[in-house]
Motif scaffolding. Structure first.
Motif, PDB file in Angstrom:
ATOM      1  N   THR A   3      18.799 -99.567  19.686  1.00 11.36           N
ATOM      2  CA  THR A   3      18.571-101.037  20.763  1.00 11.36           C
ATOM      3  C   THR A   3      17.380-100.657  21.764  1.00 11.36           C
ATOM      4  O   THR A   3      16.568-101.143  21.649  1.00 11.36           O
ATOM      5  CB  THR A   3      19.468 -99.674  21.966  1.00 11.36           C
ATOM      6  N   ARG A   4      17.077 -99.666  21.886  1.00 10.30           N
ATOM      7  CA  ARG A   4      15.785 -98.882  22.529  1.00 10.30           C
ATOM      8  C   ARG A   4      14.305 -99.796  21.506  1.00 10.30           C
ATOM      9  O   ARG A   4      13.013-100.042  22.106  1.00 10.30           O
ATOM     10  CB  ARG A   4      15.123 -98.030  23.124  1.00 10.30           C
ATOM     11  N   ARG A   5      14.672 -98.897  20.377  1.00 12.37           N
ATOM     12  CA  ARG A   5      12.840-100.073  19.337  1.00 12.37           C
ATOM     13  C   ARG A   5      13.143-101.499  19.329  1.00 12.37           C
ATOM     14  O   ARG A   5      12.363-101.715  18.972  1.00 12.37           O
ATOM     15  CB  ARG A   5      13.778 -99.447  18.027  1.00 12.37           C
ATOM     16  N   LEU A   6      14.147-101.480  18.838  1.00 15.03           N
ATOM     17  CA  LEU A   6      14.199-103.161  18.413  1.00 15.03           C
ATOM     18  C   LEU A   6      14.023-104.090  19.709  1.00 15.03           C
ATOM     19  O   LEU A   6      13.504-104.787  19.477  1.00 15.03           O
ATOM     20  CB  LEU A   6      16.171-103.317  18.511  1.00 15.03           C
ATOM     21  N   VAL A   7      14.452-103.498  21.095  1.00 13.67           N
ATOM     22  CA  VAL A   7      13.819-104.392  22.526  1.00 13.67           C
ATOM     23  C   VAL A   7      11.926-104.332  22.374  1.00 13.67           C
ATOM     24  O   VAL A   7      11.304-105.811  22.313  1.00 13.67           O
ATOM     25  CB  VAL A   7      14.275-103.514  23.389  1.00 13.67           C
ATOM     26  N   LEU A   8      11.701-103.124  22.139  1.00 15.44           N
ATOM     27  CA  LEU A   8      10.429-102.972  22.556  1.00 15.44           C
ATOM     28  C   LEU A   8       9.445-103.798  20.295  1.00 15.44           C
ATOM     29  O   LEU A   8       8.134-104.524  20.640  1.00 15.44           O
ATOM     30  CB  LEU A   8      10.039-101.189  21.598  1.00 15.44           C
ATOM     31  N   LEU A   9      10.415-103.744  19.591  1.00 10.17           N
ATOM     32  CA  LEU A   9      10.126-104.547  18.377  1.00 10.17           C
ATOM     33  C   LEU A   9       9.823-105.658  18.870  1.00 10.17           C
ATOM     34  O   LEU A   9       9.119-106.349  18.575  1.00 10.17           O
ATOM     35  CB  LEU A   9      10.483-104.571  17.592  1.00 10.17           C
ATOM     36  N   ASN A 439      20.904 -92.532  29.223  1.00 11.59           N
ATOM     37  CA  ASN A 439      20.449 -93.665  29.189  1.00 11.59           C
ATOM     38  C   ASN A 439      19.819 -94.274  27.982  1.00 11.59           C
ATOM     39  O   ASN A 439      19.009 -94.466  28.309  1.00 11.59           O
ATOM     40  CB  ASN A 439      20.272 -94.527  31.087  1.00 11.59           C
ATOM     41  N   PRO A 440      20.508 -94.495  27.026  1.00 11.67           N
ATOM     42  CA  PRO A 440      19.112 -95.115  25.938  1.00 11.67           C
ATOM     43  C   PRO A 440      18.676 -96.361  25.893  1.00 11.67           C
ATOM     44  O   PRO A 440      17.519 -96.209  25.349  1.00 11.67           O
ATOM     45  CB  PRO A 440      19.900 -94.896  24.814  1.00 11.67           C
ATOM     46  N   LEU A 441      18.310 -96.952  27.410  1.00 11.68           N
ATOM     47  CA  LEU A 441      18.390 -98.299  27.800  1.00 11.68           C
ATOM     48  C   LEU A 441      17.375 -97.793  28.313  1.00 11.68           C
ATOM     49  O   LEU A 441      16.479 -98.603  29.017  1.00 11.68           O
ATOM     50  CB  LEU A 441      19.071 -99.146  27.180  1.00 11.68           C
ATOM     51  N   GLY A 442      17.030 -96.675  29.112  1.00  8.10           N
ATOM     52  CA  GLY A 442      16.520 -96.512  30.580  1.00  8.10           C
ATOM     53  C   GLY A 442      15.046 -95.923  29.677  1.00  8.10           C
ATOM     54  O   GLY A 442      14.309 -96.375  30.952  1.00  8.10           O
ATOM     55  N   GLY A 443      14.505 -96.133  28.609  1.00  7.61           N
ATOM     56  CA  GLY A 443      12.769 -96.147  28.900  1.00  7.61           C
ATOM     57  C   GLY A 443      12.520 -97.800  28.844  1.00  7.61           C
ATOM     58  O   GLY A 443      11.758 -97.933  28.456  1.00  7.61           O
ATOM     59  N   CYS A 444      13.083 -98.429  28.027  1.00 10.91           N
ATOM     60  CA  CYS A 444      12.636 -99.636  28.353  1.00 10.91           C
ATOM     61  C   CYS A 444      12.770-100.284  29.517  1.00 10.91           C
ATOM     62  O   CYS A 444      11.965-101.335  30.023  1.00 10.91           O
ATOM     63  CB  CYS A 444      13.598-100.964  27.405  1.00 10.91           C
ATOM     64  N   MET A 445      13.129-100.153  30.770  1.00  8.60           N
ATOM     65  CA  MET A 445      13.257-100.510  31.808  1.00  8.60           C
ATOM     66  C   MET A 445      11.584-100.625  32.455  1.00  8.60           C
ATOM     67  O   MET A 445      11.588-102.089  32.979  1.00  8.60           O
ATOM     68  CB  MET A 445      14.174-100.057  33.337  1.00  8.60           C
ATOM     69  N   ILE A 447       8.946-101.465  30.879  1.00  6.36           N
ATOM     70  CA  ILE A 447       7.733-102.250  29.980  1.00  6.36           C
ATOM     71  C   ILE A 447       8.728-104.172  30.192  1.00  6.36           C
ATOM     72  O   ILE A 447       7.986-104.582  30.629  1.00  6.36           O
ATOM     73  CB  ILE A 447       8.345-101.901  28.430  1.00  6.36           C
ATOM     74  N   LEU A 448       9.838-104.109  30.408  1.00  2.76           N
ATOM     75  CA  LEU A 448      10.397-105.319  30.482  1.00  2.76           C
ATOM     76  C   LEU A 448      10.064-105.676  32.049  1.00  2.76           C
ATOM     77  O   LEU A 448      10.084-106.797  32.323  1.00  2.76           O
ATOM     78  CB  LEU A 448      11.906-105.316  30.244  1.00  2.76           C
ATOM     79  N   VAL A 449      10.247-104.948  32.798  1.00  2.00           N
ATOM     80  CA  VAL A 449       9.636-105.110  34.229  1.00  2.00           C
ATOM     81  C   VAL A 449       8.741-105.722  35.076  1.00  2.00           C
ATOM     82  O   VAL A 449       8.398-106.091  35.157  1.00  2.00           O
ATOM     83  CB  VAL A 449      10.204-104.027  35.221  1.00  2.00           C
ATOM     84  N   GLN A 450       7.361-105.179  34.203  1.00  3.82           N
ATOM     85  CA  GLN A 450       5.596-104.888  34.305  1.00  3.82           C
ATOM     86  C   GLN A 450       5.907-105.755  33.464  1.00  3.82           C
ATOM     87  O   GLN A 450       4.203-106.707  33.440  1.00  3.82           O
ATOM     88  CB  GLN A 450       5.450-103.855  33.881  1.00  3.82           C
ATOM     89  N   ILE A 451       6.429-107.217  32.210  1.00  7.85           N
ATOM     90  CA  ILE A 451       6.070-108.058  31.752  1.00  7.85           C
ATOM     91  C   ILE A 451       5.570-109.040  32.873  1.00  7.85           C
ATOM     92  O   ILE A 451       4.739-109.815  31.877  1.00  7.85           O
ATOM     93  CB  ILE A 451       7.157-108.241  30.144  1.00  7.85           C
TER      94      ILE A 451
END
Length: 563
Positions: A3-9, A439-445, A447-451
């Motif tokens: 899921t994290r990779r998908l969000v980054l892509l 948390n497998p989605l924790g690494g995305c936060m 990036i998502l917050v800073q966008i």
């Protein structure tokens, strides 16, 4: 992990789409979202028609009615005649510390304004010019009277009755007085120009010399061609065109195309506000006196447009004089100066839909600059501040990513163990995440917050005239322009690569290769971005690397959880 990779892509793909969409808009081609980006073209002969030409016969507004500013129902109430430019028209030049203004005695028009402290992007040896009347540009400030046949307007030949064109010793203001008489109306325009200021005052006086009462209306308008600017970028689109501000609907941008097809939507009847002609970094505006007025736009000629206001002077008895006053501005989009002139005028610095985030960022950046005195270092300090604000969230995310990195070898063993049994592998992987409290989605936060912050800062640096020609270090002499030697984009690629190495390696070899290529792709994109924005991202990456490296070392040195 997947899921994290998908969000980054998805984020990466969206960035490419937005970049391509802005490029399409900037070159006048249809965008991916179906927005109209075409600019109006010149007339068939390839030349611009000036308001004084025969083609400009219908460029006068209608008189405002006495109540609520309604336009009279009778279109023949105003008699207009086309007259050629008077050969005796003269140009009056006034120079201040920041402006060189040119007035024409034909209509007492403002036909030139050079911003002496702002070098032109296409030729730094010349100043930026807003108002201009030449073969390549028509951009004029005009005023006049309507509602009385043959009343003086911007096509009438005026006489300069004041003698001084230079500031008297010890005085900070200079008055230029123009007079004209026609249609039984004696009209006087008084321009007051100030030292060290980009605004000037205009007072229109109309004396009724007719034996009967008359009801004239005063108008002030800005007329401009729809040609793009030479300094427009081919990689991002900024707004050029008219804008209106009213207390009822606030800031309203108007496209030239909408004026041409008469589909422009804006508040037409109001008691306050302003109108402007906006372009990247600079603006010309008319701030009328409070009272009933009619805002209007019109296409004067092929590729020539006007935006203005018209206000009734009331019924004037014989020998009675009516007065209307307005303030004109022609200069940079300095938010503090603009807001001091009129509420909402600072909104011409357009941050788009992220204004609610961009405005506080600009305020903080300006406060930091007031202490440091260098916009580049102010960006560095701002980046550190933003990083501190996001520190707890980033720390939690980096801990999650560090734990995933630590269990990477075990995950690879699970993948080999389950082979083609994807469901079994997913269950085993989720059990391991639960056991390790990952948390497998924790690494995305982070990036998502800073966008949103990143996009808002992008518009702050892109739209703020303070960044224009602002130096940082040595080779970076303009924070609003791309790095001329690509040093910052290369540093960004390096820091992104280091961050990728600190992140857990994707189990899929293809995903791993994509993640390694992404820093290079982003660095190529950032070659065309303002240096100030790339500076922010480089500093942010360096701080993130330091924080992530410390947390990763702590997690990896901790004993593994017993199965």
């Amino acid at each position: 992990m997947e899921t994290r990779r998908l969000v980054l892509l998805m984020i990466f793909s969206l960035s490419l789409i937005m970049l391509w969409d802005n490029y399409q808009a900037s070159v006048g081609k249809p965008t991916l979202f179906g927005l109209s980006t075409a600019t109006s073209t010149a007339n068939d002969k390839g030349t611009l028609q000036t308001p004084g030409s025969a083609a400009a016969v219908n460029d006068l507004p209608q008189a405002a009615a006495q109540s609520a500013g309604d336009v009279p129902a009778d279109p023949n109430a105003i008699v207009e005649t086309a007259t050629a430019p008077a050969p005796a028209a003269q140009t009056v030049v006034v120079k201040t510390d920041v402006l060189e203004l040119q007035f024409s005695t034909q209509g007492a028009q403002l036909v030139g304004s050079k911003l002496l402290n702002h070098p032109a992007a296409e030729n730094p040896e010349l100043p930026v010019q807003l108002f201009e009347q030449s073969t390549k540009r028509t951009y004029l400030g005009q005023a006049g009277l309507v509602g009385v046949p043959d009343a003086p307007n911007h096509r009438t030949l005026f006489e300069l009755v004041s003698t001084a064109t230079e500031f008297p010793a010890g005085q900070d203001s200079l008055k230029l007085v123009f007079k004209a008489s026609s249609g039984g109306i004696e009209s006087t325009y008084t321009y007051t120009v100030y030292k060290n200021r980009y605004d000037l005052d205009l007072v229109i006086q109309a004396r009724n010399a007719n034996p009967e009462p008359v009801t004239p209306s005063a108008y002030v308008q800005i007329t401009r061609d729809g040609n793009p600017l030479e300094s427009d970028s081919s990689l991002y689109a900024t707004f050029t065109g008219p804008a209106v501000y009213t207390p009822e609907k606030k800031y309203q941008k108007i496209k030239f195309d909408d004026i041409a097809d008469r589909s422009a939507q804006y508040i037409k009847t109001t008691d306050a506000g302003w109108l402007a002609m906006v372009q990247h970094y600079f603006v010309s505006a008319v701030i009328g006196q409070e009272g009933p007025r009619e805002n209007y736009t019109r296409q004067v000629d092929a590729n020539l447009y006007s935006i203005g206001l018209v206000s009734a002077l009331g019924s004037l008895a014989p020998e009675q004089t009516g007065t209307y006053s307005a303030k004109l501005y022609t200069g940079p989009q300095d938010q503090r100066v603009l807001e001091a002139l009129s509420p909402g005028l600072g909104l011409v610095v357009d941050y788009g839909w992220l204004t609610v985030i961009a405005q506080p960022i600009y305020w903080l950046l300006e406060k930091i600059h007031s202490y440091i005195g260098n916009w580049g270092w102010a960006i560095v300090v701002l980046t550190i501040f933003i990083k501190l604000v996001f520190f707890p969230l980033s720390a939690a995310s980096y801990r999650s990513m560090a734990k995933m990195r630590k269990v990477g070898p075990r995950m690879q063993k699970l993948k080999e163990q389950y082979g083609d049994d994807k469901m079994g592998f997913q269950r085993a992987m989720m059990e391991m995440y639960k056991r390790e409290k990952i948390n497998p989605l924790g690494g995305c936060m982070p990036i998502l917050v800073q966008i949103p912050v990143f996009i808002a800062l992008y518009w702050v640096l892109l739209a703020s005239v303070e960044m224009r020609n602002a130096p940082w270090l040595g080779w970076v002499t303009d924070l609003a322009a791309p790095d001329p030697f690509y040093i910052l984009p290369v540093l960004m690629a390096v820091t992104m690569f280091i961050q990728t190495r600190l992140n857990p390696t994707p189990p899929d070899p293809i995903q791993a290769k994509v993640m390694m290529v992404m820093p290079l792709v982003f660095s190529v994109m950032f070659i065309f971005f303002p240096a100030g924005l790339v500076l922010y991202w480089v500093v942010n990456n360096i701080l993130s690397i330091a924080q992530q490296w410390v947390i990763t070392r702590q997690i990896e040195s901790a004993p593994a959880t017993t199965r």
